[in-house]
Scaffold this active site. Structure first.
Site, PDB file in Angstrom:
ATOM      1  CG  ASP A 155      -2.126  -0.834   1.103  1.00 47.23           C
ATOM      2  OD1 ASP A 155      -2.419  -1.251  -0.025  1.00 47.23           O
ATOM      3  OD2 ASP A 155      -2.781  -1.086   2.125  1.00 47.23           O
ATOM      4  CE  LYS A 199      -7.527   0.554  -2.600  1.00 48.16           C
ATOM      5  NZ  LYS A 199      -8.648  -0.024  -1.825  1.00 48.16           N
ATOM      6  CG  MET A 252      -7.974   6.502   6.856  1.00 52.48           C
ATOM      7  SD  MET A 252      -8.669   4.994   6.154  1.00 52.48           S
ATOM      8  CE  MET A 252      -9.750   4.474   7.488  1.00 52.48           C
TER       9      MET A 252
END
Length: 354
Positions: free
Chosen positions: A35, A57, A171
């Site tokens: 990731d 991402k 996040m």
């Protein structure tokens, strides 16, 4: 024959927070699927010959959809490979690890899960914020800053405020204003300490402190980016007293080590012990000359030489390997004096009894 998939938590970024099992699996994997949140230090631990697949991402940019990531893991395993799926933090804490296992389970592909150190605890710790403290907080609640667009996924801010304790949002940078407004609407004291922690456990980590009421504006003024962790609660007030990471001699420094990989580990360990974020970027590869007629000729006339000079530990290793491969009698070096440039080169000779 099917391979196997290991779902490995890489921790927040600092390579020292990767588990021993995670490190061992990186050394034996055929392919590593990783990731964007996996730290550069951790990626530097992957052997150069291991195949890497970047499925990272970023906010607003998902070049490899989650469904395709699932298919990549399945395809690599069905081809018989040992696959490490390397995920930032812990794979099951808002890491979509469960989704990635569903397809593997459906096809009967063997897998294991290696938990990782979550940023929800590690990043505050590196910023001097204990998520619990006996004097002011006996519980901690971890909330995702973004969810799937469904009515059932909405955050109940009133319930969070009633729970009390420390609130950690992952996040949530893009939703910071909404989060703070929700908490204020839920009845939280506007003066409750809060902090946003950017790039935690790296050399560029930064703490922006305020209150639930003032934090959004302070974050805008500081131009806070991702990744970042948001912490709300009385424990945030302890940060000034308990901060430690930036106080280390090399805290806040990022160092690139360009030595060959086999020789870099000792220097890397010393730098990390002093608080530096270290990226290993080998820029030198030493390969023995084979065949080496010039060396063979010199060895044939070794009795004519008075000195044999070594300039590096690598030279010692390559020279002695050549002697072993050519079955050279070491006793023929008896009349030659040895010289070494530098203590590491001398140590390499002494390790071999010279």
């Amino acid at each position: 024959m099917s391979g196997k998939v290991y779902l490995v938590g890489a921790g927040p970024s600092d390579a020292g927070l990767l588990t021993l099992k995670g490190y061992e699996l990186l050394q034996t994997a055929d392919v590593v699927v990783y990731d964007a949140l996996v730290g550069g230090e951790v990626l530097g631990l992957i052997p150069p010959e291991t195949r890497r697949v970047d499925v990272g991402k970023h906010a607003g940019s998902h070049p490899v959809p989650q469904e395709e990531i699932n298919r990549i893991l399945l395809r690599e395993a069905l081809e018989g490979h040992t696959v490490v799926r390397l995920k930032g933090g812990d794979p099951f804490l808002f890491g979509r690890g469960g989704e990635e296992l569903e397809l593997l389970a459906e096809w009967g592909v063997p897998f294991e899960v290696v938990p990782g150190v979550t940023s929800a605890v590690a990043v505050p710790a590196y910023a001097g914020i204990p998520v619990t403290h006996r004097d002011c907080c006996s519980s901690v609640h971890i909330i995702t800053g973004h969810t799937k667009k469904s009515p059932g996924a909405r955050t109940d801010y009133r319930a969070l405020v009633r729970l009390g304790g420390t609130l950690v949002f992952l996040m949530g940078v893009a939703a910071l204003e909404e989060l703070c407004a929700g908490l204020l609407g839920g009845g939280i004291d506007p003066a409750t300490p809060a902090a946003i922690l950017e790039r935690g456990t790296t050399a560029r980590q930064r703490r922006i402190s305020g209150t639930v009421e003032t934090l959004p504006q302070k974050a805008r003024e500081a131009e806070v980016g991702t990744p970042a962790v948001i912490v709300v609660g009385e424990v945030c007030a302890l940060a000034e007293r308990f901060s430690w990471a930036e106080k280390r001699p090399l805290g806040g420094r990022r160092v690139i080590v360009t030595r060959p990989r086999k020789l870099a580990s000792r220097m890397t360990a010393k730098l990390r012990a002093l608080g530096a974020e270290v990226l290993e970027l080998p820029s030198i590869v030493t390969e023995p000359v084979a065949p080496n007629p010039a060396l063979d000729e010199a060895l044939a006339r070794i009795g004519e030489y008075g000195w044999l000079v070594f300039t590096s530990p690598t030279g010692v290793r390559v020279f002695l390997e050549h002697l072993r491969e050519t079955r050279f009698d070491l006793r023929r070096l008896g009349g030659v004096r040895l010289a070494a440039i530098g203590p590491s080169t001398a140590g390499a000779l002494e390790e071999r009894g010279l």
